[in-house]
Motif scaffolding. Structure first.
Motif, PDB file in Angstrom:
ATOM      1  N   LYS A  32      -0.743 -10.684  45.154  1.00 14.33           N
ATOM      2  CA  LYS A  32      -1.459 -10.794  46.417  1.00 14.33           C
ATOM      3  C   LYS A  32      -2.401  -9.615  46.617  1.00 14.33           C
ATOM      4  O   LYS A  32      -2.079  -8.474  46.286  1.00 14.33           O
ATOM      5  N   VAL A  33      -3.565  -9.934  47.174  1.00 11.38           N
ATOM      6  CA  VAL A  33      -4.549  -8.893  47.471  1.00 11.38           C
ATOM      7  C   VAL A  33      -4.054  -8.123  48.695  1.00 11.38           C
ATOM      8  O   VAL A  33      -3.627  -8.717  49.683  1.00 11.38           O
ATOM      9  N   GLY A  34      -4.107  -6.810  48.585  1.00 14.57           N
ATOM     10  CA  GLY A  34      -3.581  -5.955  49.636  1.00 14.57           C
ATOM     11  C   GLY A  34      -2.163  -5.495  49.335  1.00 14.57           C
ATOM     12  O   GLY A  34      -1.586  -4.716  50.076  1.00 14.57           O
ATOM     13  N   ALA A  58      -5.345 -14.996  47.800  1.00 12.82           N
ATOM     14  CA  ALA A  58      -3.910 -14.848  48.035  1.00 12.82           C
ATOM     15  C   ALA A  58      -3.728 -13.489  48.707  1.00 12.82           C
ATOM     16  O   ALA A  58      -3.976 -12.450  48.099  1.00 12.82           O
ATOM     17  N   SER A  59      -3.325 -13.510  49.961  1.00 15.66           N
ATOM     18  CA  SER A  59      -3.383 -12.313  50.797  1.00 15.66           C
ATOM     19  C   SER A  59      -2.007 -11.817  51.216  1.00 15.66           C
ATOM     20  O   SER A  59      -1.171 -12.605  51.666  1.00 15.66           O
ATOM     21  N   ALA A  60      -1.813 -10.518  51.099  1.00 21.01           N
ATOM     22  CA  ALA A  60      -0.615  -9.888  51.630  1.00 21.01           C
ATOM     23  C   ALA A  60      -0.674  -9.954  53.155  1.00 21.01           C
ATOM     24  O   ALA A  60      -1.754 -10.090  53.739  1.00 21.01           O
ATOM     25  N   ALA A  61       0.474  -9.862  53.785  1.00 18.33           N
ATOM     26  CA  ALA A  61       0.530  -9.880  55.250  1.00 18.33           C
ATOM     27  C   ALA A  61      -0.385  -8.779  55.801  1.00 18.33           C
ATOM     28  O   ALA A  61      -0.366  -7.638  55.330  1.00 18.33           O
ATOM     29  N   VAL A  72      -4.850 -17.231  51.855  1.00 16.45           N
ATOM     30  CA  VAL A  72      -3.750 -18.174  51.618  1.00 16.45           C
ATOM     31  C   VAL A  72      -2.507 -17.414  51.160  1.00 16.45           C
ATOM     32  O   VAL A  72      -2.590 -16.249  50.736  1.00 16.45           O
ATOM     33  N   ALA A  73      -1.367 -18.088  51.230  1.00 21.57           N
ATOM     34  CA  ALA A  73      -0.102 -17.456  50.866  1.00 21.57           C
ATOM     35  C   ALA A  73       0.048 -17.247  49.362  1.00 21.57           C
ATOM     36  O   ALA A  73       0.522 -16.209  48.905  1.00 21.57           O
ATOM     37  N   VAL A  74      -0.357 -18.255  48.580  1.00 22.54           N
ATOM     38  CA  VAL A  74      -0.197 -18.173  47.126  1.00 22.54           C
ATOM     39  C   VAL A  74      -1.194 -19.126  46.475  1.00 22.54           C
ATOM     40  O   VAL A  74      -1.576 -20.139  47.066  1.00 22.54           O
ATOM     41  N   LEU A  75      -1.608 -18.789  45.255  1.00 17.82           N
ATOM     42  CA  LEU A  75      -2.525 -19.620  44.476  1.00 17.82           C
ATOM     43  C   LEU A  75      -1.878 -19.974  43.138  1.00 17.82           C
ATOM     44  O   LEU A  75      -0.903 -19.325  42.722  1.00 17.82           O
ATOM     45  N   PRO A  76      -2.399 -20.981  42.435  1.00 16.87           N
ATOM     46  CA  PRO A  76      -1.814 -21.367  41.150  1.00 16.87           C
ATOM     47  C   PRO A  76      -1.684 -20.179  40.189  1.00 16.87           C
ATOM     48  O   PRO A  76      -2.561 -19.301  40.139  1.00 16.87           O
ATOM     49  N   LEU A  77      -0.585 -20.157  39.472  1.00 14.51           N
ATOM     50  CA  LEU A  77      -0.275 -19.134  38.466  1.00 14.51           C
ATOM     51  C   LEU A  77      -0.176 -17.735  39.062  1.00 14.51           C
ATOM     52  O   LEU A  77      -0.246 -16.742  38.347  1.00 14.51           O
ATOM     53  N   ASP A  78      -0.050 -17.626  40.386  1.00 17.43           N
ATOM     54  CA  ASP A  78      -0.008 -16.350  41.109  1.00 17.43           C
ATOM     55  C   ASP A  78      -1.335 -15.598  41.008  1.00 17.43           C
ATOM     56  O   ASP A  78      -1.382 -14.373  41.070  1.00 17.43           O
ATOM     57  N   ALA A  79      -2.432 -16.353  40.862  1.00 26.33           N
ATOM     58  CA  ALA A  79      -3.770 -15.742  40.825  1.00 26.33           C
ATOM     59  C   ALA A  79      -4.093 -15.140  42.190  1.00 26.33           C
ATOM     60  O   ALA A  79      -3.676 -15.670  43.221  1.00 26.33           O
ATOM     61  N   PRO A  80      -4.857 -14.057  42.211  1.00 28.15           N
ATOM     62  CA  PRO A  80      -5.231 -13.461  43.495  1.00 28.15           C
ATOM     63  C   PRO A  80      -6.419 -14.151  44.169  1.00 28.15           C
ATOM     64  O   PRO A  80      -6.577 -14.052  45.383  1.00 28.15           O
ATOM     65  N   VAL A  81      -7.259 -14.826  43.381  1.00 34.34           N
ATOM     66  CA  VAL A  81      -8.491 -15.409  43.899  1.00 34.34           C
ATOM     67  C   VAL A  81      -8.751 -16.746  43.200  1.00 34.34           C
ATOM     68  O   VAL A  81      -8.430 -16.900  42.016  1.00 34.34           O
ATOM     69  N   GLU A  82      -9.363 -17.670  43.936  1.00 33.17           N
ATOM     70  CA  GLU A  82      -9.824 -18.938  43.370  1.00 33.17           C
ATOM     71  C   GLU A  82     -11.147 -19.286  44.039  1.00 33.17           C
ATOM     72  O   GLU A  82     -11.303 -19.093  45.248  1.00 33.17           O
TER      73      GLU A  82
END
Length: 152
Positions: free
Chosen positions: A52-54, A98-101, A134-144
């Motif tokens: 996650k970013v952040g 994919a963002s941290a709180a 978003v909470a999570v992306l495919p393969l735990d990617a940070p960005v899509e």
């Protein structure tokens, strides 16, 4: 100067089209528009970063990931259009982060894609855009990133 030449000046190139990670195609052309599927920050078949970013991924690393997502989207477009010079307009970019709180800098992350498109296509690279956390992306990617482009 062609888009590929502009990319080369930036020290970048269009990669091979990333293989889908599920049941879909990388891009679809309908009329004069090409819609890409969501593109992850894959480089040479591997995710550049995960998490996650952040939290696990810094905003700067995510910005670089967004640029790679845009390059992968351009690869999908080129596979449909034959060459990047066929692009007459980048219409829309949708970016998922994919963002941290508490992380709220999604627009700055997706600038990695938007800035690249502006450098490569000039005014035709200016586009409408959404940047969504978003909470999570495919393969735990940070960005899509997904794109819509107009082609001749």
């Amino acid at each position: 100067m062609s888009p590929e030449q502009k990319l080369a000046q930036l020290g970048l190139d269009v990669p091979v089209v990333a293989a889908p990670v599920a049941s879909y195609v990388p891009a679809v052309r309908t009329g004069s528009y090409i819609y890409t599927s969501g593109q992850l920050p894959l480089r040479d078949g591997d995710l550049m970063r995960t998490g996650k970013v952040g939290a696990e991924v810094s905003p700067e690393e995510a910005h670089e990931c967004a640029q790679q997502c845009a390059l992968n989207a351009l690869a999908a477009v080129r596979a449909e259009a034959g060459e990047l010079s066929a692009i007459t307009r980048v219409v829309k970019v949708v970016g998922f982060v994919a963002s941290a709180a508490g992380f709220t800098a999604q627009p700055q992350v997706i600038n990695g894609a938007s800035e690249l498109l502006g450098k490569v296509f000039g005014d035709a690279g200016q586009h409408a855009r959404s940047a969504v956390g978003v909470a999570v992306l495919p393969l735990d990617a940070p960005v899509e990133i997904e794109m819509i482009v107009e082609v001749r």
